[in-house]
Design a protein around this motif. Structure first.
Motif, short mmCIF file in Angstrom:
data_model
loop_
_atom_site.label_atom_id
_atom_site.label_comp_id
_atom_site.label_asym_id
_atom_site.label_seq_id
_atom_site.Cartn_x
_atom_site.Cartn_y
_atom_site.Cartn_z
N LYS A 10 18.46 20.80 -33.65
CA LYS A 10 17.26 20.13 -33.86
C LYS A 10 16.52 20.65 -34.80
O LYS A 10 16.84 21.93 -35.22
N ASP A 11 15.40 20.17 -35.29
CA ASP A 11 14.70 20.69 -36.54
C ASP A 11 13.05 20.38 -35.98
O ASP A 11 12.85 19.15 -35.87
N GLN A 12 12.50 21.43 -35.56
CA GLN A 12 11.20 21.10 -35.14
C GLN A 12 10.10 20.99 -36.31
O GLN A 12 9.00 20.51 -35.91
N GLY A 13 10.48 21.14 -37.49
CA GLY A 13 9.70 20.70 -38.62
C GLY A 13 8.54 21.40 -38.65
O GLY A 13 8.66 22.96 -38.37
N TRP A 14 7.40 21.15 -38.93
CA TRP A 14 6.03 21.79 -39.28
C TRP A 14 5.48 21.69 -37.93
O TRP A 14 4.02 21.61 -37.90
N CYS A 15 5.87 21.69 -36.97
CA CYS A 15 5.23 21.98 -35.52
C CYS A 15 5.79 23.11 -34.65
O CYS A 15 6.90 23.10 -34.65
N GLY A 16 4.90 23.78 -34.36
CA GLY A 16 5.36 24.99 -33.33
C GLY A 16 5.71 24.48 -32.19
O GLY A 16 5.03 24.76 -30.87
N CYS A 101 2.89 14.06 -23.69
CA CYS A 101 2.46 13.55 -22.36
C CYS A 101 2.59 14.63 -21.36
O CYS A 101 2.27 14.31 -20.20
N GLY A 102 2.71 15.77 -21.72
CA GLY A 102 2.82 16.96 -20.74
C GLY A 102 1.49 17.13 -19.97
O GLY A 102 1.40 17.59 -19.09
N SER A 103 0.22 17.08 -21.03
CA SER A 103 -1.03 17.44 -20.68
C SER A 103 -1.00 18.49 -19.63
O SER A 103 -1.61 18.86 -18.84
N LEU A 104 -0.35 19.62 -20.47
CA LEU A 104 -0.29 21.10 -19.80
C LEU A 104 -1.07 22.16 -20.18
O LEU A 104 -0.97 23.08 -20.17
N GLY A 105 -2.24 21.38 -21.17
CA GLY A 105 -3.13 22.60 -21.86
C GLY A 105 -2.45 23.30 -22.75
O GLY A 105 -2.82 24.46 -23.42
N VAL A 106 -1.58 22.80 -23.71
CA VAL A 106 -0.87 23.47 -24.82
C VAL A 106 -1.57 23.07 -26.21
O VAL A 106 -2.81 22.41 -26.00
N ASN A 107 -1.34 23.89 -27.23
CA ASN A 107 -2.32 23.88 -28.28
C ASN A 107 -1.51 22.73 -29.38
O ASN A 107 -1.39 23.39 -30.55
N CYS A 109 0.54 21.75 -31.93
CA CYS A 109 1.68 22.22 -32.87
C CYS A 109 1.58 23.87 -33.21
O CYS A 109 2.10 24.00 -33.89
N LEU A 110 0.69 24.23 -32.42
CA LEU A 110 0.27 25.70 -32.70
C LEU A 110 1.04 26.58 -31.48
O LEU A 110 0.76 27.74 -31.50
N GLY A 111 1.87 26.02 -30.81
CA GLY A 111 2.69 26.70 -29.94
C GLY A 111 2.29 26.55 -28.34
O GLY A 111 1.53 25.54 -28.03
N GLY A 112 3.31 26.73 -27.51
CA GLY A 112 3.08 26.40 -26.00
C GLY A 112 3.83 27.75 -25.22
O GLY A 112 3.64 28.83 -25.71
N HIS A 113 3.73 27.27 -23.91
CA HIS A 113 4.23 28.32 -23.10
C HIS A 113 5.78 27.80 -22.34
O HIS A 113 5.80 26.75 -21.85
N LEU A 114 6.62 28.68 -22.34
CA LEU A 114 8.00 28.31 -21.72
C LEU A 114 8.00 27.76 -20.30
O LEU A 114 8.48 26.71 -20.09
N ASP A 115 7.10 28.49 -19.62
CA ASP A 115 6.98 27.90 -17.94
C ASP A 115 6.26 26.59 -17.97
O ASP A 115 6.66 26.01 -17.00
N HIS A 213 9.05 33.45 -30.66
CA HIS A 213 9.86 32.16 -31.06
C HIS A 213 10.71 32.00 -29.95
O HIS A 213 11.27 33.12 -29.19
N SER A 214 11.05 30.87 -29.53
CA SER A 214 12.07 30.54 -28.60
C SER A 214 13.25 29.75 -28.99
O SER A 214 13.24 29.03 -29.82
N VAL A 215 14.43 30.44 -28.43
CA VAL A 215 15.76 29.91 -28.89
C VAL A 215 16.63 29.59 -27.79
O VAL A 215 16.36 30.07 -26.60
N LYS A 216 17.78 28.84 -27.79
CA LYS A 216 18.76 29.05 -26.86
C LYS A 216 20.00 29.87 -27.17
O LYS A 216 20.55 29.92 -28.32
N LEU A 217 20.11 30.60 -25.95
CA LEU A 217 21.39 31.69 -26.16
C LEU A 217 22.20 31.01 -25.34
O LEU A 217 22.24 30.67 -24.24
#
Length: 282
Positions: A10-16, A101-107, A109-115, A213-217
């Motif tokens: 995938k390509d997240q583009g200009w969004c964190g 739609c998450g409404s989880l208090g994320v920022n 395209c400035l990033g978010g939390h894995l949990d 940064h988060s990736v799939k291992l």
């Protein structure tokens, strides 16, 4: 050999949104693994998961196969264990749904939390991407949550509770072999953006600035470089297929390079909510 069995890069583009893409990618692959038909079996062959390399993985610790045989009827090759779906549930999940739609208090395209990504997947569940295509990578904004009533858009694919792995190479390998890929948090340095091929390690050159940064291992291997054995993790990034090794990259393994082994998360599918009466193992 494994052409067509991977969820596309995938390509997240200009969004964190790496925290979203990596979580969804792990969930997709684990759903694919859990959807494998009963009775399909193979033997352990190797764990090198980079399609273009001829290197092979180091034989796992001696108790790997013995331990897994006690809890499984058969031991799959790591590549198949991570990716194979036998044509069942090879769905791509919607990153835009989780972001908007998450409404989880994320920022935004400035990033978010894995949990929080895993919390959404557990409590609400993921939609197929066709129900809510990704737009934020182009606009850098989050559109208003859209409800799609199209065919198949009422079903959501949920995960179980997320769990964090011990920061040990051995435990991460065991988890991948047993249950599939994992999500890892790493520190990105400026030279990482220039990566093209090979086993990456931080050069300590250039700007000291860094970011999370988060990736799939999804696997590991080793190769000989200048007469020395170099161990590496195989990872999938979310910067498109034209970055790195067709969207993949290899990172030094066993020394917590860029913190890759410090924060590793994953979750198992909620099988009872997935298969709609099909006789499937999970």
């Amino acid at each position: 050999m494994f052409e067509g069995q991977l969820v596309g890069v995938k390509d997240q583009g200009w969004c964190g949104a790496s925290w979203v893409f990596s979580a969804l990618s792990v969930a997709q692959n684990r759903l694919g693994h859990s959807g494998s038909a009963k009775g399909h079996c193979d033997t352990y062959t190797h764990t090198s998961t980079h399609l273009d390399t001829n290197t092979h993985a180091k034989t796992p610790p001696s108790d790997f196969k013995e331990t897994l045989n006690h809890s499984h009827k058969c031991l799959l090759a790591a590549y198949r264990l991570v990716m194979e779906s036998n044509g069942v549930y090879r769905v791509s999940f919607s990153a835009q749904d989780l972001l908007s739609c998450g409404s989880l208090g994320v920022n935004g395209c400035l990033g978010g939390h894995l949990d929080r990504a895993w919390h959404y997947l557990r409590m609400t569940g993921a939609l197929p991407e066709v129900c809510y295509p990704y737009r934020s990578g182009f606009t850098r904004k989050l559109p208003t949550c859209a409800k799609n009533s199209g065919l198949g858009c009422q079903s959501r694919y949920k995960s179980g509770p997320a769990y964090r792995l011990p920061s040990k190479e051995r435990y991460i390998q065991r988890e991948i072999i047993t249950n599939g890929p994992v999500q890892a948090l790493m520190t990105v340095h400026p030279d990482f953006f220039l990566y093209k091929t090979g086993v990456y390690s931080y050069s300590e050159l250039g700007s000291p600035h860094s970011a999370a940064h988060s990736v799939k291992l999804l696997g590991w291997g080793e190769e000989r470089v200048n007469g020395k054995t170099v161990k590496y993790w195989v990872n999938v990034n979310s910067w498109g297929k034209y970055w790195g090794e067709a969207g993949y990259f290899r990172l030094l393994r066993g020394s917590n390079e860029c913190g890759i082994e410090s924060h590793v998360f994953t979750a198992k599918p909620q099988c009872e909510s997935l298969y709609h009466g099909l006789e499937m193992e999970c």
